[in-house]
Write an enzyme that holds these catalytic residues in place. Structure first.
Site, PDB file in Angstrom:
ATOM      1  CD  GLU A 334      -2.861  -1.085   2.442  1.00  0.00           C
ATOM      2  OE1 GLU A 334      -3.983  -1.611   2.311  1.00  0.00           O
ATOM      3  OE2 GLU A 334      -2.482  -0.538   3.500  1.00  0.00           O
ATOM      4  CB  CYS A 335       0.625   4.355   0.036  1.00  0.00           C
ATOM      5  SG  CYS A 335       0.779   6.128  -0.329  1.00  0.00           S
ATOM      6  N   GLY A 336       3.343   3.688   0.170  1.00  0.00           N
ATOM      7  CA  GLY A 336       4.795   3.610   0.273  1.00  0.00           C
ATOM      8  C   GLY A 336       5.316   2.213  -0.001  1.00  0.00           C
ATOM      9  CG  PHE A 338       2.483   1.005  -5.436  1.00  0.00           C
ATOM     10  CD1 PHE A 338       2.625   0.035  -6.422  1.00  0.00           C
ATOM     11  CD2 PHE A 338       2.262   2.320  -5.836  1.00  0.00           C
ATOM     12  CE1 PHE A 338       2.542   0.366  -7.776  1.00  0.00           C
ATOM     13  CE2 PHE A 338       2.183   2.658  -7.173  1.00  0.00           C
ATOM     14  CZ  PHE A 338       2.325   1.680  -8.148  1.00  0.00           C
ATOM     15  N   GLY A 432      -0.721  -0.791  -4.880  1.00  0.00           N
ATOM     16  CA  GLY A 432      -1.137   0.500  -5.411  1.00  0.00           C
ATOM     17  C   GLY A 432      -1.180   1.540  -4.309  1.00  0.00           C
TER      18      GLY A 432
END
Length: 463
Positions: A334-336, A338, A432
């Site tokens: 998730e986010c970082g 990703f 993502g």
């Protein structure tokens, strides 16, 4: 499962962001600990960083209470679970007390959470440069909604004399107790960063600073009166939130926990454990290898761009993760997390560093804050979270962009005509920018655990 009573509880909210909620909440929690109580600290809304500060104070963080992610019953059940074994719950509000997920609405606001959980509210009101006018501010918040349940006020940024001047007018005109004040003092200043406050690990001498805040408030805040407000909260009983186990599943899932990747929902981790998973912490910054015998990995969000060089220098771990994912080891990123899976990551200075390389492309700073706020995520392709059509709730909040951000799901802004493609979603990977909140769809978490269990049965563990 047996129903339990929600504990004494109080929400620390404010008229707007930047009013001092986080530092006041942390100081109050520390004072409660000194008084021999065991507080549970919650955060309204999807914010991760404030929970890091709560964790530093309490040793644990009780979780996020969010009226977009959860309905009334779930909010109460989540509070009961997070506050299990505690004497009192302190809930930090988000933004302004009435500010919701879209302009002109209170939906998803701290007010919604307070109303759903029957939590009385104490407002932290910036007081510099005002006196009697503060009564008008407080009165407006009390009367804007008849069920606001505002029971106390803390004046922020004023002297003892200024507090005394304002107290008489506020208590006379509003019928609300002034519990004390926060003096102007450097102890209550914390630096800002592009996602709000810096993370707790980055504040030098944070524990000492929190104790210094508590020392000051011990003389300026009526803690006994605040506890009385919490104890007067309406009686509510509910079964604590739990998810039924996934058969006899017992996969080992490695979860990132360090300065670079430390954004996770406590509720997500509890749900994975309820389902039967054993969670094993590891550090992409400091560990030379993945934990032994793991069946999956959860790469949480954070600030990898601030630690890009150190992440790049840990080449052995990057290569091990890349090989494990190529072998089919289940992974949520998730986010970082990703960004860490991409081929390259650009740091704040614009220098590009090699990352895991499990996904093609690079990432860099965008033009500004990207895709800020709540999303409803609809999966468009079968994968690790379930079949096409699976819907989850979560949020995005990031300044970095990637060459390829995935197109296997659609993110939609609630109450707005806006959507965009996102997420790489395969049978073994969900990667993502969205941060997903598992209690919004327990079946998605169950599918992740099931995928890890199946991988483990192949007998090819990572680590």
């Amino acid at each position: 499962m047996t129903a339990v009573a929600l504990p004494p509880r109080v929400m620390v909210s404010a008229p707007a962001s930047g009013s001092g909620k986080t530092v006041v909440t942390c100081a109050i929690v520390r004072l409660l600990q000194r008084a021999g109580m065991m507080p549970a600290a919650f955060k309204c809304g999807p914010d991760f960083i404030d929970q890091l500060f709560h964790r530093e104070v309490t040793g644990t963080a009780a979780g996020n209470l969010d009226a977009f992610f959860s309905d009334v019953h779930a909010l109460r059940a989540l509070m009961a679970r997070g506050a299990a074994g505690k004497d009192i719950a302190v809930v930090e509000g988000a933004m302004g007390f009435y500010d919701g997920m879209a302009p002109g609405t209170t939906d998803g606001s701290a007010y919604d959470v307070a109303r759903a959980t029957g939590t009385p509210v104490v407002l932290v009101v910036p007081a510099r440069g005002a006196s009697t006018s503060l009564a008008a501010t407080v009165q407006g918040f009390c009367r804007f909604r008849p069920d606001a349940n505002v029971r106390g006020v803390i004046l922020n940024g004023c002297s003892a004399h200024a507090c005394a001047y304002a107290t008489e007018a506020i208590e006379r005109e509003c019928g609300v107790a002034v519990l004390g004040y926060v003096p102007r003092d450097d102890a209550f200043a914390l630096e800002s960063r592009h996602l709000g406050l810096v993370t707790a690990d980055e504040v030098s001498g944070l524990r000492a600073r929190l104790d210094a805040m508590a020392d000051i408030l011990a003389d300026t805040l009526d803690l006994e009166r605040l506890v009385g407000i919490a104890r007067a909260a309406q009686p509510i009983s509910v079964e604590p939130y739990r998810t039924a186990p996934e058969r006899a599943a017992a996969p080992r899932i490695a979860v990132t926990r360090d300065e670079a990747c430390c954004f996770w929902y406590a509720e997500n981790l509890r749900m994975l454990q309820d389902l039967g998973a054993e969670l094993v912490p590891f550090s992409p910054l400091h560990d030379a290898a993945l934990p032994a015998g793991i069946d999956g990995v959860y790469l949480c969000g954070g600030y990898p761009e601030l630690h890009a060089r150190q992440l790049a220098e840990n080449r052995a771990l990057r290569e091990q993760i890349r090989d494990a994912l190529a072998d089919g080891m289940p992974c949520v990123a998730e986010c970082g997390g990703f960004l860490y899976l991409l081929e390259h990551l650009e740091d704040e200075a614009g220098v590009s560093w090699p990352m895991v390389g499990a996904l093609a492309g690079s990432s860099r700073r965008g033009r500004g804050l990207e895709h800020f706020g709540y999303i409803e995520l609809t999966v468009d392709r079968d994968g690790i979270y379930g079949s096409a059509g699976t819907v989850l709730r979560g949020h995005e909040f990031h300044y970095w962009r990637a060459d390829e951000e995935g197109s296997d799901a659609t993110a939609r802004k609630p109450r707005r005509d806006r959507s965009w493609p996102c997420l790489v979603h395969t049978p073994s990977l969900a990667a993502g920018f969205p941060h997903v909140y598992y209690p919004s769809n327990p079946d998605a978490a169950r599918a992740f655990v099931r995928a890890c269990e199946q991988y483990g049965k192949q007998g090819v563990h990572a680590g």
